[in-house]
Design an enzyme around this catalytic site. Sequence first.
Site, PDB file in Angstrom:
ATOM      1  N   GLU A 400       5.490  -0.107   6.861  1.00  0.00           N
ATOM      2  CA  GLU A 400       5.436   0.940   6.247  1.00  0.00           C
ATOM      3  C   GLU A 400       5.838   2.153   7.382  1.00  0.00           C
ATOM      4  OE1 GLU A 400       3.491  -1.406   3.278  1.00  0.00           O
ATOM      5  OE2 GLU A 400       3.320  -1.165   5.349  1.00  0.00           O
ATOM      6  N   HIS A 467      -4.613  -0.822  -5.550  1.00  0.00           N
ATOM      7  CA  HIS A 467      -3.206  -0.479  -6.427  1.00  0.00           C
ATOM      8  C   HIS A 467      -3.177   0.617  -7.198  1.00  0.00           C
ATOM      9  CE1 HIS A 467      -2.492  -4.583  -4.569  1.00  0.00           C
ATOM     10  NE2 HIS A 467      -1.272  -4.694  -4.804  1.00  0.00           N
TER      11      HIS A 467
END
Length: 661
Positions: A400, A467
Amino acid sequence: MTMDRKELGNEQLKEWYRQLLYPRLIEEKMLILLRQGKISKWFSGMGQEAIAVGATLAMQPGEWVLPLHRNLGVFTTRNMPLHKLFMQWQGMQEGYSSGRERSFHFGSSAHHICGMISHLGPQLAVADGVGLAHKLKREEKAVLVFSGEGGTSEGDFHEALNVAAVWDLPVIFLVENNGYALSTPVREQYRCIALADKAKGYGMEGITIDGNNLLAVYDTIKGVREYCIRNQKPYLVECTTFRMRGHEEASGTKYVPPELFELWQQQDPLLLYEQFLLQEQVMDAEEIKTINENIKQFIDKELEQATAGSTLIIDTAAEQEAVYAARKSSGLPVVADGLASVEKRFIEAIKEGLYQSMETHANLVVMGQDIAEYGGAFKVTEGFAAVFGRERIRNTPICESAIVGAALGLSLEGQKAVVEMQFADFVSMGFNQVVNNLAKIHYRWGQNADVVIRMPTGGGVGAGPFHSQSNEAWFVHTPGLKVVYPSTPADAKGLLIAAITDPNPVLFFEHKALYRSVSGQVPLEPYEVEIGKARKVVSGDDISVITYGMGVIWAEDYAAAHPEISLDILDLRTLLPLDYESINASVMKTGKVLVLHEDTLTGGVGAEIAAWIGEHCFNCLDAPVLRCASLDTPIPFNRELEKNFMAGKRLDACIQELMSY
């Protein structure tokens, strides 16, 4: 040491002596200014000048160089006006960062230099983005980025080299190995024999050279640049060297064995080059002396120009305006009644907004994990690669930080980027790039960061702590970012198009539970919804419910189930910047306020809104401002525990408490 002049003529060798001497003499002047208290700190590159000068000479003027804090030779070799550099170093408003940044933490697009941030590693990924832009535009250009040997221990080094190799980018990674990071010797930094050996592990070539040999540095980088452009491949160059001063002047050099100074003093790049010029009879001692005197006089004149008549004007409004790049009108309509529309689900509206933006902006690149043929974790980009090609719809390695950094690099070359986080939770791996690189770059030196980060967020799907968390508040505290959070399909499309048009970094939060559960009328053609403007969901008189995202759905459902209570529901849509005018209007209307959000209570967006209302709307309040938020725990996996966690569980109690006042 052997120096090979090859085809270089005498005049060129003389000019390069001036280029090598120039930063050394500037540094000597800077050390005097430091002792006089006219500058606060200095990171010396004495003993390493051949690397910065030689490498920059080997690059073309229109190619980006991303230096570190002791690479003065990069800036001088690119002929940046010295008086303005003096202004920069002394924190003057006439400097390159208007007094907002120190030493070399700035850039200049006119000189194709992108300065560092203090975290050392992030600029490596930015270079990847620049290299990608060259590749996409079919330009015969390379990009040069510096790192120290200490910086190679950072994850950013691994991520940037891996991405450059996987994407076949024309990036030169130059490592200045001076034996010590700040004070940590290389034996405590890594175990490989040479840092250039790491190149093979990434599938690229690498070489170790003498960084104190100006001609060797120039010739190597020149050849490597040609290799990178010809083969569209990255390359790792390790330059061995030594710095003769401390990491910065206050840190000293007591940690270095004295015999090392004696050894490296004999390898001083300036001394070695002078000896070479004398041996080759390119110059004599008198000419060397004259050049030294002329440069010293020039430095004194530039310093005098820098300090003459300098004034500090503190303008708060100007400081605040500098945080964001100016947004130009796209010419697209603002969503309004009368546009032809169809029923679409939330996720379909996002997909259409992204698709139409790809059609509108030929310079837009979308990057993310599994977004090409697979279509992304939530299938938003399914089918895009077949239409727009794999160059613009790019699968990324799992890294990322590097991808956010590469998105910024694309901005340096006038490209746009959308980065898809597979889940908003994973942005923590790129946090530094977001809050320190993207957010601050325009304020620091006027460079826009034309980047949108799509953030699938929120709970209600039983996905657990990694998540499902709501992390928008992490970023609302960071000036320079824009944070958008739609709750309807129409807003999702219009806000995404507006975010992509905007030249500033935008975090675009998309609630996963809304993807396929919420539908609405969405105009067919491209349009924008204004960033920073809230939406009145329903007008009421009893209680103002100020909310966003899933909170809007909760509030609407509650209003439908309790028609006896007149709720004034305001959907913020944008969390940074906030629409204070609409907040104020709602509070004035009802006198009772509930701030509702899915994020946890402490430090959430609701705290800021409640505080602002307390400061600015106190006289019209009929009750304390209440916050309804989720529990101050990580979000649990079990569905029943998750329901108990959610703010919606406590919505009725909060409204009833306000009604009782």
